[in-house]
Write a protein that holds these residues in place. Structure first.
Motif, PDB file in Angstrom:
ATOM      1  N   UNK A 105      11.830   5.808 -12.759  1.00  0.00           N
ATOM      2  CA  UNK A 105      12.949   4.868 -12.865  1.00  0.00           C
ATOM      3  C   UNK A 105      13.209   4.130 -11.551  1.00  0.00           C
ATOM      4  N   UNK A 106      12.640   4.631 -10.466  1.00  0.00           N
ATOM      5  CA  UNK A 106      12.775   3.960  -9.170  1.00  0.00           C
ATOM      6  C   UNK A 106      11.564   3.095  -8.849  1.00  0.00           C
ATOM      7  N   UNK A 107      10.586   3.049  -9.753  1.00  0.00           N
ATOM      8  CA  UNK A 107       9.340   2.315  -9.513  1.00  0.00           C
ATOM      9  C   UNK A 107       9.498   0.868  -9.975  1.00  0.00           C
ATOM     10  N   UNK A 108       9.536  -0.110  -9.057  1.00  0.00           N
ATOM     11  CA  UNK A 108       9.736  -1.508  -9.457  1.00  0.00           C
ATOM     12  C   UNK A 108       8.533  -2.123 -10.156  1.00  0.00           C
ATOM     13  N   UNK A 109       7.399  -1.418 -10.141  1.00  0.00           N
ATOM     14  CA  UNK A 109       6.193  -1.973 -10.749  1.00  0.00           C
ATOM     15  C   UNK A 109       6.139  -1.835 -12.255  1.00  0.00           C
ATOM     16  N   UNK A 110       7.000  -0.984 -12.827  1.00  0.00           N
ATOM     17  CA  UNK A 110       6.985  -0.757 -14.272  1.00  0.00           C
ATOM     18  C   UNK A 110       8.304  -1.219 -14.880  1.00  0.00           C
ATOM     19  N   UNK A 111       8.435  -1.053 -16.183  1.00  0.00           N
ATOM     20  CA  UNK A 111       9.691  -1.324 -16.881  1.00  0.00           C
ATOM     21  C   UNK A 111      10.563  -0.082 -16.732  1.00  0.00           C
ATOM     22  N   UNK A 112      11.675  -0.239 -16.053  1.00  0.00           N
ATOM     23  CA  UNK A 112      12.515   0.919 -15.727  1.00  0.00           C
ATOM     24  C   UNK A 112      13.600   1.097 -16.787  1.00  0.00           C
ATOM     25  N   UNK A 113      13.181   1.622 -17.902  1.00  0.00           N
ATOM     26  CA  UNK A 113      14.075   1.887 -19.026  1.00  0.00           C
ATOM     27  C   UNK A 113      14.043   3.393 -19.286  1.00  0.00           C
ATOM     28  N   UNK A 114      15.185   4.041 -19.114  1.00  0.00           N
ATOM     29  CA  UNK A 114      15.222   5.499 -19.195  1.00  0.00           C
ATOM     30  C   UNK A 114      14.745   6.012 -20.550  1.00  0.00           C
ATOM     31  N   UNK A 115      15.185   5.378 -21.635  1.00  0.00           N
ATOM     32  CA  UNK A 115      14.804   5.842 -22.965  1.00  0.00           C
ATOM     33  C   UNK A 115      13.295   5.728 -23.180  1.00  0.00           C
TER      34      UNK A 115
END
Length: 211
Positions: A105-115
């Motif tokens: 969730x802290x990685x800006x390279x991916x989609x940071x969606x918890x679900x």
């Protein structure tokens, strides 16, 4: 078909089948006609048969992350996704802890969606559990339909099917998340289980599954 059709530029012309004649003389659907990344993906990957547990787990994961977003966004982030999720090795991801979830969730390279991140971990564990029943590959491909669409325009391309609904239901029953009928139809298109290349596209029939 990826959920974000990319309009063709003015230098392209649509033929009578709905395909677009690109500058190289090849016919493609509008979504693959202009963006070089999408064009390369369409020409080399999309609709070609994909088999194997890890490869299918990766594609199910990326289709889940794509929900509500453009496929171009996911494709551009795919290298970062692979790095973040240990190349989508289901055994590695299945062992993720809450610390790993927070790392992702802290990685800006991916989609940071918890679900979606949690669903990817859940689906890795469900993938491993399926090994006792023949595996993910066998389950997914058991829903291959007897026939495939033959769309002439993008408007004729389905977004779901009885088989995609049945596949979604079967996967949910096995503990998977973010595997709805529309998402599973997109998966089926991407891995060659159905051929929704437009009639007239230079890629129509290239999977070798449908003639």
């Amino acid at each position: 078909m990826p959920a974000d059709p990319t309009p063709a530029s003015d230098e392209h012309a649509a033929d009578s089948t709905g395909a677009v004649i690109c500058a190289d003389g090849l016919a493609r659907p509008p979504w693959a006609a202009s963006d070089p990344l999408l064009r390369d993906y369409y020409d080399t990957e999309w609709g070609m048969p994909v088999r194997g547990e890890q490869a299918l787990y990766e594609r199910i994961s990326l289709e889940a992350f794509q929900a509500g977003l453009s496929w171009a966004t996911i494709l551009r982030k795919r290298p970062a996704f692979r790095k973040a999720f240990d190349d989508f090795d289901p055994e590695a991801v299945a062992a993720y802890t809450e610390a790993d979830v927070e790392r992702l969730l802290a990685d800006p390279g991916i989609v940071r969606n918890r679900l979606k991140v949690r669903a990817t971990v859940t689906n890795a564990r469900a993938t491993l559990a399926l090994r006792a029943e023949g595996g993910l590959d066998a389950l997914v491909w058991s829903f291959r339909p007897e026939t495939t669409p033959a769309p002439r325009t993008t408007a004729e391309v389905p977004t779901r099917s009885p088989e995609s609904a049945a596949l979604a239901k079967a996967l949910r029953r096995k503990g998977f998340a973010f595997v709805g009928p529309t998402t599973m139809f997109a998966l089926m298109e991407a891995i060659g289980m159905v051929d929704t290349h437009l009639v007239g596209s230079h890629r129509r029939g290239t999977s070798g599954i449908w003639t």
